[in-house]
Design an enzyme around this catalytic site. Structure first.
Site, mmCIF file in Angstrom:
data_model
loop_
_atom_site.group_PDB
_atom_site.id
_atom_site.type_symbol
_atom_site.label_atom_id
_atom_site.label_comp_id
_atom_site.label_asym_id
_atom_site.label_seq_id
_atom_site.Cartn_x
_atom_site.Cartn_y
_atom_site.Cartn_z
ATOM 1 N N HIS A 35 -12.358 -7.450 37.105
ATOM 2 C CA HIS A 35 -12.814 -6.306 36.329
ATOM 3 C C HIS A 35 -13.356 -6.704 34.963
ATOM 4 C CE1 HIS A 35 -10.294 -4.275 39.337
ATOM 5 N NE2 HIS A 35 -11.038 -3.223 39.108
ATOM 6 N N GLY A 36 -12.989 -7.883 34.474
ATOM 7 C CA GLY A 36 -13.488 -8.326 33.184
ATOM 8 C C GLY A 36 -12.655 -9.473 32.628
#
Length: 283
Positions: A126-127
């Site tokens: 997701h990051g």
């Protein structure tokens, strides 16, 4: 149309509360819990809303996508949650990470390592932020705990199990939403009452009645989703294929009316709002 309504009417309304609460320095228990619950509703209805839109748009041109959510907020443990939440991603993580790492075929200790590694990598997807890594590790920890204590995902619904599961994923969403670990720590301190309990007048004005009403509606829909689907005779694409109704899906008159009204309201709100980005597009 129902997917559009999920995103515009519920997710965007809950976002007002979530954004305000996460911006408050040293939030109290009331402020922190409002923010955490609002973000849980915002994220779910934003993502399930655009998944529903994708499924409906695809059916119009002859493509049939599987359902991406199955009432995840009624899960009785975290294993059950991941069978119901973002099914396309969780299936991919299972098939291409967990099983590829050896799954549960190489002993108990390695199973725990594989579970933790899969969820941490899922968080990192997701990051590149420590908050996402901690969110993944948090879920991995609970998957391991459930294995150790043999907590079955197929157990019948019990209010205690549901409350614990809800607490676990709501705490997880705090890490997921926070920009820094410091902000997450501040929110969690508030949720556990370490910074007071009352909703302060300095911030109460930011939680509008309109947003609170749609937040309550979102909570009710998330918890009664399966009952609503049965009441409106809604079938998943899998069920439509199984019953040979995929080319002519049955639509009940109440559902058609509800979809039209909700879609119309969503379009009116879209015209009024200046910016309504899809939350999950940032990942």
């Amino acid at each position: 149309m129902t997917g559009l309504a999920k995103k515009v009417l519920i997710a965007d309304s809950a976002a007002v509360i979530a954004d305000a609460a996460f911006a408050i320095p040293n939030p109290t228990a009331s402020e922190a819990w409002l923010g955490a619950i609002a973000y849980s509703i915002q994220l779910y209805f934003d993502f399930s809303g655009y998944s529903s839109m994708a499924i409906g748009l695809a059916m119009m041109v002859g493509f049939y996508f599987v359902e991406n959510f199955d009432a995840p907020y009624t899960s009785v443990n975290i294993t059950d949650f991941w069978r119901r939440w973002h099914i396309s991603l969780s299936s991919w993580l299972r098939d291409y990470l967990y099983i590829s790492l050896g799954g549960n075929r190489i002993g108990i200790s390695r199973t725990y390592v594989n579970l933790a590694a899969t969820m941490v990598l899922g968080g990192l997807w997701h990051g590149a932020n420590m908050t996402f890594i901690v969110w993944g590790a948090w879920h991995g920890l609970w998957l391991i705990i459930e294995r150790i204590f043999k907590i079955s995902a197929n157990a019948p619904f019990q209010i205690g199990n549901w409350l614990l599961t809800t607490l676990v994923f709501v705490i997880g969403w705090v890490f997921f939403r926070s920009e820094t670990m410091g902000q997450a720590k501040d929110m969690l301190s508030g949720m556990f009452g370490l910074q007071g309990f009352a909703l302060r007048s300095d911030y109460a004005w930011q939680f509008t009645a309109f947003s609170l009403v749609f937040l309550a509606l979102g909570i009710a829909i998330a918890l009664g989703e399966r009952q609503l689907r049965k009441a409106f005779c809604l079938k998943s694409t899998h069920e439509l294929v199984k019953t040979n109704e995929i080319d002519n899906p049955p639509i009940s008159q109440p559902m058609a009316i509800a979809a039209t009204v909700l879609g119309g309201l969503a379009i009116l709100k879209l015209v009024a709002d200046s910016d309504t980005p899809f939350l999950y597009f940032q990942f």
